[in-house]
Design a protein around this motif. Structure first.
Motif, mmCIF file in Angstrom:
data_model
loop_
_atom_site.group_PDB
_atom_site.id
_atom_site.type_symbol
_atom_site.label_atom_id
_atom_site.label_comp_id
_atom_site.label_asym_id
_atom_site.label_seq_id
_atom_site.Cartn_x
_atom_site.Cartn_y
_atom_site.Cartn_z
ATOM 1 N N ASP B 92 0.769 -0.944 0.024
ATOM 2 C CA ASP B 92 0.074 -0.043 -0.018
ATOM 3 C C ASP B 92 1.004 1.214 0.023
ATOM 4 O O ASP B 92 1.707 1.489 0.973
ATOM 5 C CB ASP B 92 -0.861 -0.166 1.244
ATOM 6 C CG ASP B 92 -1.875 1.274 1.342
ATOM 7 O OD1 ASP B 92 -1.834 1.956 0.327
ATOM 8 O OD2 ASP B 92 -2.691 1.266 2.006
ATOM 9 N N ARG B 93 1.083 2.033 -1.130
ATOM 10 C CA ARG B 93 1.764 3.212 -1.054
ATOM 11 C C ARG B 93 0.714 4.370 -0.890
ATOM 12 O O ARG B 93 1.464 5.416 -1.264
ATOM 13 C CB ARG B 93 2.395 3.065 -2.442
ATOM 14 C CG ARG B 93 3.398 2.199 -2.665
ATOM 15 C CD ARG B 93 3.849 2.116 -4.245
ATOM 16 N NE ARG B 93 4.467 0.853 -4.509
ATOM 17 C CZ ARG B 93 5.947 0.982 -4.564
ATOM 18 N NH1 ARG B 93 6.547 2.125 -4.150
ATOM 19 N NH2 ARG B 93 6.499 -0.250 -4.777
ATOM 20 N N GLY B 94 -0.295 4.319 -0.316
ATOM 21 C CA GLY B 94 -1.087 5.542 -0.079
ATOM 22 C C GLY B 94 -1.949 5.705 -1.227
ATOM 23 O O GLY B 94 -1.715 5.302 -2.659
ATOM 24 N N LEU B 95 -3.245 6.670 -1.103
ATOM 25 C CA LEU B 95 -3.893 6.828 -2.009
ATOM 26 C C LEU B 95 -3.464 8.277 -2.797
ATOM 27 O O LEU B 95 -4.529 8.830 -3.505
ATOM 28 C CB LEU B 95 -5.568 6.650 -1.565
ATOM 29 C CG LEU B 95 -5.960 5.426 -1.125
ATOM 30 C CD1 LEU B 95 -7.173 5.583 -0.651
ATOM 31 C CD2 LEU B 95 -5.690 4.359 -2.301
ATOM 32 N N LYS B 101 -6.765 2.044 -4.823
ATOM 33 C CA LYS B 101 -6.747 0.924 -3.799
ATOM 34 C C LYS B 101 -6.042 -0.423 -4.302
ATOM 35 O O LYS B 101 -6.712 -0.966 -5.344
ATOM 36 C CB LYS B 101 -8.030 0.406 -3.219
ATOM 37 C CG LYS B 101 -8.666 1.777 -2.580
ATOM 38 C CD LYS B 101 -9.865 1.128 -2.115
ATOM 39 C CE LYS B 101 -10.711 2.308 -1.269
ATOM 40 N NZ LYS B 101 -12.264 1.930 -0.885
ATOM 41 N N PRO B 102 -4.721 -0.744 -3.646
ATOM 42 C CA PRO B 102 -3.933 -1.743 -4.460
ATOM 43 C C PRO B 102 -4.771 -3.060 -4.351
ATOM 44 O O PRO B 102 -4.648 -3.917 -5.336
ATOM 45 C CB PRO B 102 -2.577 -1.951 -3.830
ATOM 46 C CG PRO B 102 -2.844 -1.109 -2.511
ATOM 47 C CD PRO B 102 -3.992 -0.208 -2.697
ATOM 48 N N THR B 127 -3.126 -5.717 2.432
ATOM 49 C CA THR B 127 -2.310 -4.544 1.994
ATOM 50 C C THR B 127 -1.148 -4.697 3.171
ATOM 51 O O THR B 127 -1.561 -4.694 4.423
ATOM 52 C CB THR B 127 -2.807 -3.501 1.667
ATOM 53 O OG1 THR B 127 -3.816 -3.293 3.151
ATOM 54 C CG2 THR B 127 -3.791 -3.365 0.751
ATOM 55 N N VAL B 128 0.116 -4.292 2.992
ATOM 56 C CA VAL B 128 0.958 -3.848 3.955
ATOM 57 C C VAL B 128 1.678 -2.398 3.362
ATOM 58 O O VAL B 128 1.957 -2.283 2.160
ATOM 59 C CB VAL B 128 1.939 -5.061 3.821
ATOM 60 C CG1 VAL B 128 3.534 -4.749 4.719
ATOM 61 C CG2 VAL B 128 1.517 -6.387 4.268
ATOM 62 N N PRO B 129 1.658 -1.682 4.542
ATOM 63 C CA PRO B 129 2.351 -0.286 4.079
ATOM 64 C C PRO B 129 3.638 -0.372 3.936
ATOM 65 O O PRO B 129 4.556 -1.147 4.352
ATOM 66 C CB PRO B 129 2.306 0.536 5.427
ATOM 67 C CG PRO B 129 1.266 -0.199 6.356
ATOM 68 C CD PRO B 129 1.363 -1.798 5.746
ATOM 69 N N PHE B 131 5.769 2.018 3.495
ATOM 70 C CA PHE B 131 6.719 3.069 4.137
ATOM 71 C C PHE B 131 6.336 3.096 5.609
ATOM 72 O O PHE B 131 6.533 4.077 6.198
ATOM 73 C CB PHE B 131 6.457 4.340 3.313
ATOM 74 C CG PHE B 131 6.470 4.346 1.925
ATOM 75 C CD1 PHE B 131 7.573 4.368 1.504
ATOM 76 C CD2 PHE B 131 5.380 4.727 1.391
ATOM 77 C CE1 PHE B 131 7.692 4.288 -0.210
ATOM 78 C CE2 PHE B 131 5.530 4.926 -0.049
ATOM 79 C CZ PHE B 131 6.615 4.493 -0.755
ATOM 80 N N ASN B 466 0.074 2.018 -9.507
ATOM 81 C CA ASN B 466 0.309 2.551 -8.041
ATOM 82 C C ASN B 466 1.936 2.395 -7.826
ATOM 83 O O ASN B 466 2.526 3.387 -7.097
ATOM 84 C CB ASN B 466 -0.404 1.818 -6.973
ATOM 85 C CG ASN B 466 -1.820 2.187 -6.981
ATOM 86 O OD1 ASN B 466 -2.180 3.065 -7.218
ATOM 87 N ND2 ASN B 466 -2.569 0.805 -6.854
#
Lengths: 280, 590
Positions: B92-95, B101-102, B127-129, B131, B466
Motif C-alpha cells: 500500500d503506497r497510499g492513495l 486501492k491496490p 495490504t502492507v504499508p 513506508f 500504483n
C-alpha cells in the motif's frame, strides 16, 4: 537592566520556537520557483495560496481532519475521565491495597510489551483495523495519572473531611470538591492528551493500516511525505517543483488546528491557579 | 467507603479491558470497480466456459490428481478441481496522487479474473504499508507472529527474511520448487536455477525464499551540465583529472554561467548519502585486480565502503570539498527526503553530480531535467559522462546482480502452499508480466512504428499503476524502466523513449555509461552470515557518519579521522563480518 536581559533571552527563546513554524509557513505560501532556488527563509517569496487551495479542495484531507478532530475530542474526554477516576482513589490513605495498585500502575509505565505482543493482543481483541484501536489502548497514561494524583494530594484533606462530615460520599467529594479545584491540572492533562492524540500516527501505522476510512491526519501526512519522497515515474500530476510547497502546506494544515487549542486552554490554566490561591 | 474506593479503582481497570473487548469488525472501505478489461491473460479477452466456478470434472486422469489438479485444455493450465483460496500481500503506497486501492483496482481485478480462470484460485489481497517506519518487514513480522500473514509474502529486507527463516516462520520451498517443477514452468523459466536456488542453505538445503530477478542492472551514473561545457568550449571529461579541471572551470566562470546568480553556483552537488552519491569516484580507486574472493569478503556494504582503495577516493572528494568544488551544505541540508539538494539541480545551479543512472530524467516532463530547463535556460541539460578510470584504465562500476532483490516467501502456516506456488508461477508468465508492466495500449502506453513501447501516465484513470510498472504485482520481477518480456532491441528502444520529452539519446548514453565496464560483485550463497544479523542499520550509520565527517574536515585531518572511524567500524561488527565471510568462502570455495 536585568529585566532587559531577561526580555532579550525570552525573545531569543521565542524566536527559536517560532522560527521552524515561520519557515514552514513561508514555504507553504511561496511560489515553487523560490523554493527551488532555496531562497525562502522566514518570509514567503512569490506569495500564493495554491497549495492550500489544492489541499482544501481534496476531500481526503478534510475528511481526515474532521475525523481526527472527533477522535481527539473523544480521546480527550475519555482519557480525562479515566485519569481522574484512576488517580482519585489513590489519594486515600485508607484505600485497601493502595500500595499494590500503585505498584501495578507504575510497573506499566516502565515496562511496555512492544510491537508484536501488542499486535497479538489487539488481534485477539478484534481491535486491528478497528477505529477503537486509536482510542482504547491509549486512553490512560500512567504518567498523567501520577501527575493528577500528585495534584490531588496537594489539596488539603480538611476540605474532604468537612464534606464527609456533611455526609458527602467519595463520588460527591470528587465531583464537588476535587474537580472544581483541579481545573489547572485538568486543562494541562487535557492538552497533553489532545496533542498526543492529534500528533500520533504510530498506532494507525501498525494497527489500522487497512482501514483507510479512519486514517488520522498525521498518518495521512506521513503517507504524503513518504509518497512524495518516492514518487514513481509518470504517476502524479503534482509538478516536481511544487512538491515542497505541498508538503509544507500539508504539515501546516495538520498542525494549525491543534495549535489553536492552546490559547483556549490557557484561560483555564490561569483560572485554575487563581482559584487554588483563593482557596489556600 | 474504602470498599467503594477499591471498587471504583478496580472498575477503572476493568473498563479498559471491557472497552477493548467490545471492538470488532473492520470498517472496510467502499470499492470502486474499474471498467472491465478484455485484455485477459491467455484467454484473448473471454473467460473460458466453466472458469467462473469450481467443481469441474477433469476430462482425463491427472498425474496431480492427488493435489486436486487437472489439465485444462482450454486454458492450457493445471487447474484446481475445487476452488482454492489464498491471500496475497500487496504494498500500500497510499492513495495520494490519484493512486487507487491496490487491493481493489483494475490490476488486482485483472489478476483475480486471470487466476480464477486459469487456476480456479481466488485471491484475497492483504495490504502492507510500503513506508512503515522500518519498512514493510516491521508489519509482516507482527502478522507472522499473529498467524495473520498473507499466504504469499514478499519483502526487500534481507535481515528480516533471514530472521523469519531462522525462527521457523516460513516454509521450506524446496519440496515445491523441486517436487512440482513441472507445474511451475513460468517460475523456473523466468528465474532460472541461479535465482531459484540463490537463497538455498548450502548445509541444510532449505530454501526459505525465492529471489526475484532484475532485468536492468544499471546503478549509478555521472552527469555534468552539457550547456555549461558548451559555453566554456570544453569537451566531456574522460579522466578523473579532467573532471576535476571541469569543476574548477565551472567555479572560475560562475559569472559567465549563471550571471547574477554566480555566487549560488555549485560545481558538484551531492546529498549526505556520500557513499552512493560519489560511488563512481570512490570505486575507481579499487584495484582492478581485486579478486572475487576479496570482493565477497569485503562486500557486505552496498556502497562498497569496505573495499581496498576506497579511502583514496574519499580523500580526493575531501580535497574537492576544501577547494570549494562540492556543495558545502551537503551534510546539513542534504538528507534523503529533503529536497534542497534536488533543488540545486532543478534551479540550474549545479554543474555535476553522481547518482542513480536515470535520476534526472525520471518522470519525463516533470523530471529534474525538464524542471531545470523551465527554471533556468532552455539549453540546460545534464549529460552522462564516464570519466573515473581505475588503475587498469577501466571505467569500473559495480552494477546490480540479476538476482537478489525482492524476496518471496510463504509463511509456515500457509494452508495452501501448492496453490500459492501456482500463483507465483502464474504472475511469472510472460503475457501476465508484460500486461502488468505496460498496461493498456493508448492509456498506459503507445506503440511506435518501430515497435518501441512508450509508457504514458495514466494518472486520473482507473489504469494508473500504483507502483512503477506495477512492480508490486509482478512479484518475481522487479525494477522500473524496463520491459522484459519483449524483444531486447525493442526493450532498449522502449526504455530510451520512456522518458519523453527527454531526447532518447540522453537516456541511451546514460544507460550505456552506467553499465560500461560494469562488474557484478559475486553473491555466493553460503547460508546466513551470523555476524551480519542486525548489523545493517548500525554499520550503515557508522559508515555515513564517517564519510560525512571526513569530507567536511580539513584535508590535513583526513587520515586521523578516517583511521579512527574505520577502527570503530571494524570494532563495531565490521571485522566479525569480514572474518565470517572469509571463513565461509574458504570453506566452500577455498
Amino acid at each position: 537592566m536585568g529585566d532587559w536581559i531577561i526580555a532579550f533571552v525570552c525573545l531569543i527563546v521565542i524566536f527559536m520556537c517560532l522560527a521552524p513554524m515561520l519557515t514552514l509557513l513561508s514555504r507553504s505560501l511561496s511560489d515553487p520557483r523560490s523554493l527551488l532556488r532555496n531562497e525562502v527563509t522566514l518570509l514567503p517569496k512569490g506569495l500564493n495560496f495554491n497549495a492550500y487551495q489544492t489541499i482544501l479542495s481534496d476531500s481526503m484531507y478534510t475528511r481526515s481532519l474532521v475525523w481526527t478532530a472527533i477522535l481527539t475530542g473523544i480521546c480527550m474526554a475519555l482519557s480525562m475521565f479515566m485519569t481522574t477516576i484512576c488517580a482519585y482513589p489513590l489519594i486515600y490513605d485508607n484505600l485497601k491495597g493502595r500500595r499494590f495498585f500503585n505498584a501495578m500502575i507504575l510497573f506499566t509505565m516502565y515496562f511496555g510489551a512492544g510491537l508484536i505482543p501488542n499486535y497479538l493482543l489487539y488481534n485477539d481483541l478484534g481491535l486491528l483495523n478497528n477505529p477503537l484501536v486509536l482510542i482504547v489502548p491509549n486512553c490512560l497514561s500512567v504518567f498523567n495519572v501520577i501527575i493528577m494524583r500528585s495534584f490531588l494530594f496537594g489539596i488539603p484533606d480538611s476540605l474532604r473531611e468537612s464534606a464527609e462530615i456533611d455526609g458527602a460520599g467519595p463520588i460527591r467529594v470528587l465531583v464537588n470538591i476535587y474537580i472544581p479545584l483541579s481545573t489547572s491540572v485538568i486543562a494541562t492533562l487535557t492538552l497533553f492528551y489532545a496533542v498526543g492524540r492529534w500528533n500520533g500516527y504510530g498506532d494507525a501505522l501498525f494497527y489500522m493500516f487497512r482501514n483507510r476510512d479512519y486514517y488520522p491526519i498525521q498518518y495521512l501526512l506521513y503517507n504524503i511525505i513518504s509518497g512524495m519522497q518516492n514518487i514513481d515515474p509518470g504517476q502524479t500530476d503534482i509538478p516536481m517543483g511544487a512538491s515542497d510547497t505541498y508538503k509544507a502546506a500539508s504539515v501546516m494544515f495538520a498542525t494549525v488546528p491543534i495549535l489553536m487549542i492552546y490559547p483556549w486552554l490557557q484561560r483555564y490554566f490561569i483560572h485554575g491557579v487563581t482559584l487554588g490561591s483563593e482557596k489556600g | 467507603m474504602k470498599k467503594a474506593l477499591s471498587i471504583l479503582l478496580a472498575a477503572t481497570m476493568l473498563a479498559v479491558l471491557l472497552a477493548a473487548c467490545g471492538g470488532g469488525g473492520d470498517g472496510g472501505g467502499g470499492t470502486a470497480t474499474p471498467p472491465p478489461s478484455n485484455n485477459t491473460p491467455s484467454g484473448g479477452g473471454d473467460t473460458p466456459s466453466g472458469g467462473g466456478g469450481g467443481g469441474e470434472e477433469p476430462s482425463a486422469p491427472s498425474p496431480y490428481e492427488a493435489e486436486g489438479l487437472y489439465w485444462n485444455e482450454e486454458t492450457g493450465t493445471w487447474r484446481f478441481t475445487d476452488t482454492r483460496k489464498i491471500s496475497v500481500e500487496v504494498f500500500d503506497r497510499g492513495l495520494e496522487d490519484d493512486r487507487t486501492k491496490p487491493e481493489d483496482c483494475h490490476w488486482s481485478k485483472w489478476i483475480e479474473e486471470g487466476v480464477k480462470r486459469d487456476l480456479n484460485l481466488e485471491i484475497e489481497w492483504l495490504t502492507v504499508p510500503r513506508f512503515a517506519g522500518g519498512g514493510e518487514a516491521e508489519i509482516i513480522v507482527s502478522m507472522l507472529a499473529a498467524n495473520d500473514a498473507p499466504n504469499v509474502c514478499y519483502t526487500y529486507n534481507h535481515d528480516a527474511i533471514t530472521e523469519f527463516g531462522a525462527r521457523g516462520g516460513v516454509l521450506d520451498l524446496i519440496p515445491y520448487v523441486d517436487g512440482y517443477r513441472d507445474l511451475l514452468p513460468n517460475l523456473w523459466g523466468l528465474l532460472g536455477e541461479d535465482a531459484v536456488y540463490a537463497a538455498r542453505d548450502p548445509e541444510e538445503g532449505h530454501l526459505y525464499w525465492l529471489e526475484a530477478v532484475l532485468f536492468n542492472n544499471a546503478r549509478i551514473g555521472t552527469f555534468v551540465r552539457e550547456d555549461w561545457l558548451n559555453k566554456l568550449g570544453r569537451s566531456a571529461p574522460t579522466t578523473t583529472q579532467e573532471f576535476e579541471d571541469m569543476l574548477v572551470a565551472f567555479k572560475d566562470n560562475a559569472e559567465l554561467l549563471l550571471g547574477a546568480d554566480a555566487n549560488m553556483l555549485i560545481p558538484f552537488t551531492m546529498s549526505d548519502d556520500v557513499g552512493w552519491r560519489a560511488n563512481n569516484l570512490f570505486v575507481s580507486f579499487v584495484p582492478d585486480a581485486i579478486t572475487d574472493k576479496e570482493l565477497y569478503i569485503n562486500g557486505y556494504d552496498d556502497r562498497q565502503f569496505m573495499l581496498p582503495g576506497y579511502k583514496e577516493g574519499v580523500r580526493l572528494l575531501s580535497k574537492w570539498y576544501d577547494m570549494g568544488l562540492v556543495w558545502q551544505d551537503f551534510s546539513t541540508r542534504g538528507a534523503p527526503g529533503e529536497t534542497f539538494e534536488d533543488n540545486n539541480m532543478k534551479a540550474g545551479l549545479a554543474g555535476a553530480f553522481i547518482g542513480n543512472w536515470d535520476y534526472v530524467y525520471r518522470q519525463g516532463d516533470k523530471s529534474i531535467q525538464e524542471t531545470m530547463k523551465a527554471e533556468s535556460t532552455a539549453e540546460a541539460a545534464f549529460i552522462a559522462v564516464d570519466c573515473f578510470q581505475n588503475d587498469a584504465g577501466k571505467y569500473r562500476k559495480f552494477i546490480s546482480s540479476r538476482v537478489g532483490d525482492r524476496k518471496i516467501f510463504l509463511p509456515y502456516n500457509n494452508p495452501e502452499p501448492l496453490a500459492s506456488m501456482l500463483y507465483v508461477d502464474w504472475v511469472s508468465r510472460d503475457d501476465v508480466r508484460k500486461y502488468l508492466q505496460i498496461g493498456e495500449e493508448g492509456i498506459n502506453h503507445d506503440v511506435m512504428d518501430n515497435g518501441a513501447i512508450v509508457i504514458k501516465s495514466a494518472a486520473g484513470t482507473p489504469y494508473i499503476q500504483n507502483g512503477p510498472f506495477n512492480i508490486d504485482y509482478t512479484i518475481t520481477f522487479n525494477g522500473s524502466g524496463q520491459i522484459d518480456a519483449i524483444d531486447p532491441v525493442i526493450s532498449g528502444l522502449s526504455m530510451a523513449l520512456g522518458f519523453a520529452p527527454i531526447d532518447p539519446s540522453y537516456i541511451a548514453r546514460a544507460f550505456e555509461y552506467a553499465i560500461n565496464d560494469g562488474r557484478i560483485a559475486p553473491r555466493p550463497n553460503f547460508g546466513a552470515i551470523e555476524a551480519e544479523s542486525g548489523m545493517a542499520n548500525p554499520l550503515k550509520s557508522k559508515r555515513d557518519t564517517l564519510l560525512n565527517q571526513v569530507v567536511n574536515a580539513p584535508l590535513a585531518d583526513f587520515d586521523s579521522i578516517w583511521d579512527a572511524g574505520w577502527r570503530d567500524y571494524l570494532n563495531s561488527g565490521g571485522q566479525d563480518i569480514i572474518d565470517e565471510r572469509t571463513a565461509k568462502y574458504e570453506k566452500y570455495i577455498g
